[in-house]
Structures are given as structure tokens and as C-alpha cells.
Design an enzyme around this catalytic site. Structure first.
Site, short mmCIF file in Angstrom:
data_model
loop_
_atom_site.label_atom_id
_atom_site.label_comp_id
_atom_site.label_asym_id
_atom_site.label_seq_id
_atom_site.Cartn_x
_atom_site.Cartn_y
_atom_site.Cartn_z
N ASP A 281 0.87 -1.17 0.00
CA ASP A 281 0.00 0.00 0.00
C ASP A 281 0.91 1.23 0.00
O ASP A 281 1.42 1.62 -1.04
CB ASP A 281 -0.90 -0.10 1.25
CG ASP A 281 -1.98 0.97 1.32
OD1 ASP A 281 -1.74 2.09 0.84
OD2 ASP A 281 -3.05 0.71 1.88
N PHE B 60 -9.57 -0.32 -0.33
CA PHE B 60 -9.30 -1.29 0.73
C PHE B 60 -9.90 -2.64 0.34
O PHE B 60 -11.07 -2.72 -0.01
CB PHE B 60 -9.87 -0.82 2.07
CG PHE B 60 -9.32 -1.62 3.21
CD1 PHE B 60 -8.07 -1.31 3.74
CD2 PHE B 60 -10.02 -2.69 3.73
CE1 PHE B 60 -7.54 -2.07 4.79
CE2 PHE B 60 -9.50 -3.45 4.78
CZ PHE B 60 -8.26 -3.13 5.30
P1 IMP Z 1 1.85 -0.50 3.72
O1 IMP Z 1 2.89 -0.38 4.80
O2 IMP Z 1 1.00 0.73 3.66
O3 IMP Z 1 2.41 -0.87 2.39
O4 IMP Z 1 0.83 -1.60 4.17
C1 IMP Z 1 1.25 -2.87 4.41
C2 IMP Z 1 0.27 -3.68 5.20
O5 IMP Z 1 -0.97 -3.00 5.47
C3 IMP Z 1 -0.08 -4.91 4.44
O6 IMP Z 1 0.87 -5.94 4.65
C4 IMP Z 1 -1.45 -5.23 4.97
O7 IMP Z 1 -1.34 -5.99 6.14
C5 IMP Z 1 -2.04 -3.90 5.31
N1 IMP Z 1 -2.91 -3.43 4.21
C6 IMP Z 1 -2.64 -2.47 3.30
N2 IMP Z 1 -3.66 -2.31 2.44
C7 IMP Z 1 -4.59 -3.21 2.81
C8 IMP Z 1 -5.89 -3.55 2.28
O8 IMP Z 1 -6.41 -3.01 1.29
N3 IMP Z 1 -6.55 -4.55 2.95
C9 IMP Z 1 -6.05 -5.19 4.02
N4 IMP Z 1 -4.84 -4.91 4.54
C10 IMP Z 1 -4.12 -3.93 3.94
#
Ligand code: IMP
Ligand code: MG
Length: 173
Positions: free
Chosen positions: A100, A149
Site C-alpha cells: 500500500d 481497501f
Molecule cells: P503499507 O505499509 O502501507 O504498504 O501496508 C502494508 C500492510 O498494510 C499490508 O501488509 C497489509 O497488512 C495492510 N494493508 C494495506 N492495504 C490493505 C488492504 O487493502 N486490505 C487489508 N490490509 C491492507
């Protein structure tokens, strides 16, 4: 909120993971490969991806949690469980469910790089298009998706819905 439209169905996930497994098999032939799955979200991806890698690989797990509200990453990462194994001089492939903001992986990559693996790459089933807050070099991407999401196939909303066999977009009731 409830799971709505199916974004990636079961069959598509299966076909894509098989392709990624073939690529990884070719890229790491003759090398000592360790898959590092990031719990909890990546448990399903790594189980299915590993079955398509035709090499004598090893698998280890890290558990991380990022502080923040349910549907947004804060960028502050806490390691809940570290690797059981040393990774110095080994080829490490981090397996993630979704990227994300990229902040979790950026932290993990820097944390693992210090341990001096022979190589360190990233495989993710899902990559949210164009919203990374840090540059992330990802070697294997299953699907690029819009920045909504999503839940299912390991991904949760406050702990639930990880067991859905497909990826669905959350919708308001
Ligand atoms: P980031 O650090 O923002 O890249 O997010 C990483 C973590 O956030 C992922 O490994 C997921 O556990 C959680 N995450 C991010 N986007 C989503 C989503 O759309 N659905 C569920 N979990 C998410
Ligand atoms: Mg996660």
C-alpha cells in the site's frame, strides 16, 4: 463495511501464482533460497506460491504490525516475531500480501539488509497502483490494483475475512 465486488477471483489468483512460481524457479535455480513470509497477511500467498516453486527452498516467517487505524498504515512498524534463521549470504525473497504505502516493506527491507543476505528481493500478490510513499523495488507482482481497501486471501479488516478464497473490495453497508 462488508466485502462487496470480487476484484480478483480464485482462479485468477491460482493462475498468477503458478506463473510467479515458474519465474522464481527459473531465477533461483541452483541457489539457496529462503522465502520470508510476512504474517499474518501473507500466510495464504506463501502457502500457495511455495507449491509452485520447484526448488529445495526454505520458509521462515516474520510478524509485524503497523500502528494506526484499521484501514491505514502509520509507517511505524513493530516486529512481533523475528526470523528463526540467520540470513547472511543466503538469497532471501520477502513474500507479501499487499503493498500500500510501502512503508512496512521499506522498513523490513532495511531491517533485513543489515543482516547481509546474498540477495534480497520482494514478491507481492497485490500492489496498489501509484500510492507508494517511498520508492519500492518489487521483483514479482501478482496484480496491480486500484487504491481501494480489499479483503480476503489473507487480507483482513480488523482480523476478519482473511479466509475468503478471493480478493474483494470493501463496501459501505
Ligand atoms: P503499507 O505499509 O502501507 O504498504 O501496508 C502494508 C500492510 O498494510 C499490508 O501488509 C497489509 O497488512 C495492510 N494493508 C494495506 N492495504 C490493505 C488492504 O487493502 N486490505 C487489508 N490490509 C491492507
Ligand atoms: Mg500485512
Amino acid at each position: 463495511m462488508r466485502p462487496g465486488r470480487v476484484l480478483v477471483d480464485e482462479e485468477s489468483i491460482s493462475v498468477r501464482l503458478a506463473e510467479m512460481g515458474d519465474e522464481i524457479t527459473a531465477d533461483y535455480a541452483g541457489k539457496d533460497l529462503l522465502l520470508v513470509a510476512v504474517l499474518k497477511g501473507a500466510f495464504m500467498v506463501v502457502a500457495d506460491l511455495a507449491r509452485h516453486i520447484r526448488l529445495p527452498i526454505d520458509i521462515d516467517f516474520m510478524a509485524v504490525s503497523s500502528y494506526g487505524v484499521a484501514t491505514q498504515t502509520s509507517g511505524v512498524v513493530r516486529i512481533l516475531k523475528d526470523l528463526d534463521q540467520e540470513i547472511a549470504d543466503r538469497h532471501v525473497l520477502i513474500v507479501e500480501d499487499i503493498i500500500d504505502s510501502g512503508l512496512t516493506l521499506d522498513y523490513l527491507r532495511r531491517n533485513l539488509e543489515v543482516r547481509q543476505p546474498a540477495s534480497l528481493e520482494i514478491a507481492t500478490l497485490l500492489l496498489k497502483r501509484g500510492i507508494q510513499r517511498v520508492p519500492i523495488d518489487v521483483k514479482y507482482v501478482g496484480f496491480e490494483i486500484p487504491p481501494d481497501f480489499v479483503v480476503g486471501y489473507g487480507l483482513d479488516l480488523v482480523g476478519k475475512m482473511r479466509n475468503l478464497p478471493y480478493i474483494a473490495v470493501m463496501e459501505e453497508d
